[in-house]
Design a protein around this motif. Structure first.
Motif, short mmCIF file in Angstrom:
data_model
loop_
_atom_site.label_atom_id
_atom_site.label_comp_id
_atom_site.label_asym_id
_atom_site.label_seq_id
_atom_site.Cartn_x
_atom_site.Cartn_y
_atom_site.Cartn_z
N LEU A 1 0.82 -1.20 0.00
CA LEU A 1 0.00 0.00 0.00
C LEU A 1 0.86 1.25 0.00
O LEU A 1 1.94 1.29 0.61
CB LEU A 1 -0.93 -0.01 1.20
CG LEU A 1 -2.15 -0.94 1.04
CD1 LEU A 1 -2.77 -1.25 2.41
CD2 LEU A 1 -3.18 -0.30 0.14
N GLN A 2 0.36 2.26 -0.69
CA GLN A 2 1.03 3.54 -0.81
C GLN A 2 0.10 4.66 -0.37
O GLN A 2 -1.13 4.48 -0.37
CB GLN A 2 1.47 3.76 -2.26
CG GLN A 2 2.44 2.70 -2.78
CD GLN A 2 3.72 2.64 -1.94
OE1 GLN A 2 4.30 3.65 -1.57
NE2 GLN A 2 4.15 1.42 -1.63
N PRO A 3 0.65 5.81 0.00
CA PRO A 3 -0.22 6.92 0.43
C PRO A 3 -1.29 7.28 -0.60
O PRO A 3 -2.39 7.68 -0.22
CB PRO A 3 0.78 8.06 0.62
CG PRO A 3 2.04 7.37 1.06
CD PRO A 3 2.07 6.11 0.25
N ASP A 4 -1.00 7.10 -1.88
CA ASP A 4 -2.00 7.39 -2.92
C ASP A 4 -3.19 6.44 -2.89
O ASP A 4 -4.20 6.70 -3.55
CB ASP A 4 -1.37 7.34 -4.30
CG ASP A 4 -0.52 8.57 -4.61
OD1 ASP A 4 0.22 8.56 -5.60
OD2 ASP A 4 -0.61 9.55 -3.82
N ASP A 5 -3.09 5.36 -2.14
CA ASP A 5 -4.20 4.42 -2.01
C ASP A 5 -5.19 4.87 -0.94
O ASP A 5 -6.25 4.25 -0.77
CB ASP A 5 -3.68 3.03 -1.66
CG ASP A 5 -2.84 2.42 -2.76
OD1 ASP A 5 -1.79 1.82 -2.43
OD2 ASP A 5 -3.21 2.55 -3.94
N THR A 6 -4.87 5.94 -0.22
CA THR A 6 -5.77 6.46 0.80
C THR A 6 -7.08 6.91 0.19
O THR A 6 -7.10 7.72 -0.74
CB THR A 6 -5.11 7.63 1.55
OG1 THR A 6 -3.97 7.15 2.27
CG2 THR A 6 -6.09 8.28 2.51
N ALA A 7 -8.18 6.33 0.68
CA ALA A 7 -9.50 6.63 0.12
C ALA A 7 -10.56 5.87 0.92
O ALA A 7 -10.23 4.99 1.72
CB ALA A 7 -9.57 6.21 -1.34
N GLY B 1 -19.07 1.92 2.33
CA GLY B 1 -17.69 2.34 2.25
C GLY B 1 -16.91 2.08 3.53
O GLY B 1 -17.47 2.09 4.63
N THR B 2 -15.61 1.85 3.36
CA THR B 2 -14.71 1.66 4.50
C THR B 2 -13.44 2.47 4.20
O THR B 2 -12.93 2.45 3.09
CB THR B 2 -14.41 0.18 4.74
OG1 THR B 2 -13.61 0.02 5.92
CG2 THR B 2 -13.70 -0.48 3.56
N LEU B 3 -12.94 3.18 5.21
CA LEU B 3 -11.84 4.10 5.02
C LEU B 3 -10.50 3.40 5.16
O LEU B 3 -10.25 2.70 6.16
CB LEU B 3 -11.93 5.24 6.04
CG LEU B 3 -10.79 6.25 6.03
CD1 LEU B 3 -10.72 6.99 4.69
CD2 LEU B 3 -10.95 7.25 7.19
N VAL B 4 -9.65 3.61 4.18
CA VAL B 4 -8.27 3.13 4.20
C VAL B 4 -7.35 4.34 4.22
O VAL B 4 -7.45 5.20 3.34
CB VAL B 4 -7.97 2.24 2.98
CG1 VAL B 4 -6.49 1.89 2.92
CG2 VAL B 4 -8.82 0.98 3.01
N THR B 5 -6.47 4.39 5.20
CA THR B 5 -5.51 5.48 5.30
C THR B 5 -4.11 4.89 5.33
O THR B 5 -3.81 4.05 6.18
CB THR B 5 -5.75 6.31 6.57
OG1 THR B 5 -7.10 6.79 6.58
CG2 THR B 5 -4.79 7.49 6.62
N VAL B 6 -3.28 5.33 4.40
CA VAL B 6 -1.91 4.84 4.30
C VAL B 6 -0.96 5.98 4.64
O VAL B 6 -0.96 7.01 3.95
CB VAL B 6 -1.60 4.29 2.90
CG1 VAL B 6 -0.20 3.68 2.88
CG2 VAL B 6 -2.63 3.25 2.49
N SER B 7 -0.18 5.81 5.67
CA SER B 7 0.74 6.85 6.10
C SER B 7 2.12 6.62 5.48
O SER B 7 2.54 5.48 5.25
CB SER B 7 0.86 6.85 7.61
OG SER B 7 1.38 5.63 8.07
N SER B 8 2.81 7.72 5.22
CA SER B 8 4.14 7.61 4.59
C SER B 8 5.24 7.46 5.62
O SER B 8 5.03 7.62 6.81
CB SER B 8 4.39 8.84 3.73
OG SER B 8 4.28 10.01 4.50
#
Length: 123
Positions: free
Chosen positions: A85-91, A116-123
């Protein structure tokens, strides 16, 4: 059919998550299923889709080789395995049904949507 998405959360870049989408009816197996996502300030975009018989899958170029869509027609559940997963996958990730049972990339061709379910990817 009602859809309940789950499995989202906070993960570091390079990590993995598995999303689930539980359907309320046994007719789940009649439909193609898709995953879409919507990032803040952006339009909803296609992620992956799978045919009713699980034979055909299709992916957005941005997730090919990292995400895998699969389904369990016995337990009426759709999955999205997300790796690297990458930060751009946050959605917010949404699951949806499509009748007929062939997969498609256009959100307007899907009939029914989960919350919907929230995905947050931190760098």
């Amino acid at each position: 059919v009602q859809l309940q998405a789950s499995g989202g959360g906070l993960v570091q870049a390079g990590g993995s998550l598995r999303l689930s989408c539980a359907a309320s009816r046994r007719t789940f197996s009649w439909y193609a299923m898709g995953w879409f996502r919507q990032a803040p300030g952006k339009e909803r975009e296609f992620v992956a889709a799978i045919s009713r018989n699980r034979i055909t899958t299709t992916y957005a170029d941005s997730v090919k080789g990292r995400f895998t869509i699969f389904r369990d027609n016995v337990n009426n559940t759709l999955y999205l395995q997300m790796n690297s997963l990458q930060p751009d996958d946050t959605a917010v990730y949404y699951c949806a049904t499509r009748d007929p049972g062939s997969p498609a990339t256009i959100s307007g061709s899907y009939n029914n949507w989960g919350q919907g379910t929230l995905v947050t990817v931190s760098s």
